[in-house]
Design a protein around this motif. Structure first.
Motif, PDB file in Angstrom:
ATOM      1  N   LYS A 135       0.593  -1.232   0.038  1.00  0.00           N
ATOM      2  CA  LYS A 135       0.081  -0.146  -0.140  1.00  0.00           C
ATOM      3  C   LYS A 135       0.821   1.203  -0.106  1.00  0.00           C
ATOM      4  N   VAL A 136       1.782   1.262   0.696  1.00  0.00           N
ATOM      5  CA  VAL A 136       2.830   2.500   0.883  1.00  0.00           C
ATOM      6  C   VAL A 136       3.610   2.512  -0.395  1.00  0.00           C
ATOM      7  N   GLN A 177       1.430   4.143  -2.972  1.00  0.00           N
ATOM      8  CA  GLN A 177       1.377   5.459  -2.832  1.00  0.00           C
ATOM      9  C   GLN A 177       2.853   6.302  -3.117  1.00  0.00           C
ATOM     10  N   HIS A 222       2.566   6.634  -6.939  1.00  0.00           N
ATOM     11  CA  HIS A 222       1.930   7.600  -7.205  1.00  0.00           C
ATOM     12  C   HIS A 222       2.581   8.900  -7.156  1.00  0.00           C
ATOM     13  N   TYR A 223       3.118   9.043  -6.183  1.00  0.00           N
ATOM     14  CA  TYR A 223       3.906  10.439  -6.050  1.00  0.00           C
ATOM     15  C   TYR A 223       5.113  10.574  -7.052  1.00  0.00           C
ATOM     16  N   GLN A 232       3.291  11.560 -10.310  1.00  0.00           N
ATOM     17  CA  GLN A 232       3.160  13.153 -10.130  1.00  0.00           C
ATOM     18  C   GLN A 232       3.922  13.940 -10.328  1.00  0.00           C
ATOM     19  N   GLU A 246      -0.420  17.391   0.095  1.00  0.00           N
ATOM     20  CA  GLU A 246      -0.885  15.998   0.069  1.00  0.00           C
ATOM     21  C   GLU A 246       0.543  15.243   0.360  1.00  0.00           C
ATOM     22  N   PHE A 247       1.541  15.489  -0.202  1.00  0.00           N
ATOM     23  CA  PHE A 247       2.673  14.927  -0.239  1.00  0.00           C
ATOM     24  C   PHE A 247       3.258  15.099   1.338  1.00  0.00           C
ATOM     25  N   PHE A 273       1.530  12.912   3.488  1.00  0.00           N
ATOM     26  CA  PHE A 273       2.086  11.609   3.387  1.00  0.00           C
ATOM     27  C   PHE A 273       3.446  11.327   3.955  1.00  0.00           C
ATOM     28  N   TYR A 284       4.554   8.565   6.954  1.00  0.00           N
ATOM     29  CA  TYR A 284       5.406   7.618   6.731  1.00  0.00           C
ATOM     30  C   TYR A 284       6.929   7.765   6.791  1.00  0.00           C
TER      31      TYR A 284
END
Length: 128
Positions: free
Chosen positions: A47-48, A51, A54-55, A58, A119-120, A123, A127
């Motif tokens: 899951k991490v 993400q 995803h970043y 982006q 958002e980052f 995150f 984490y």
């Protein structure tokens, strides 16, 4: 109704501001990518990692947008220089319209980039 006169120097000044902002974004993205590398080495949770990917995507998209904006600014400055060489200090309406459209694109991109950063950071705080 009064007609506004827009001078090459005014547009060039705004271009310089945009370019500084874009260079700053590029620098920030390098830093963000370094944080991503640290996290990739730290986490194995799928899951991490999803993400993180995803970043990474982006930031790649943002870098592409920054490159395109830089190219557009250079093209516009080349056009301004051509007018200046002809002794024309005032640009015609289509060029000014294009500049205003670009300003609007910059404003939109600024909001998108700011939201991505927020958002980052959320995150990262979760984490890191």
């Amino acid at each position: 109704m009064e007609t506004a006169i827009i001078y090459n120097s005014d547009l060039y000044f705004e271009h310089k501001q945009w370019r500084r902002e874009l260079f700053f974004w590029e620098d920030e993205i390098k830093s963000f990518k370094n944080r991503l590398s640290e996290l990739v080495n730290r986490w194995t949770d799928k899951k991490v990692l999803a993400q993180l990917e995803h970043y990474q995507n982006q930031f790649f998209i943002q870098e592409s947008i920054i490159d395109k904006f830089q190219e557009d600014i250079i093209a516009h400055e080349t056009n301004i220089a051509a007018h200046f060489k002809k002794g024309e200090d005032v640009l015609d309406q289509p060029l000014v319209k294009k500049h205003i459209e670009f300003r609007n694109h910059m404003d939109t991109q600024r909001r998108i980039y700011t939201d991505l950063k927020k958002e980052f950071y959320r995150f990262l705080s979760k984490y890191m």
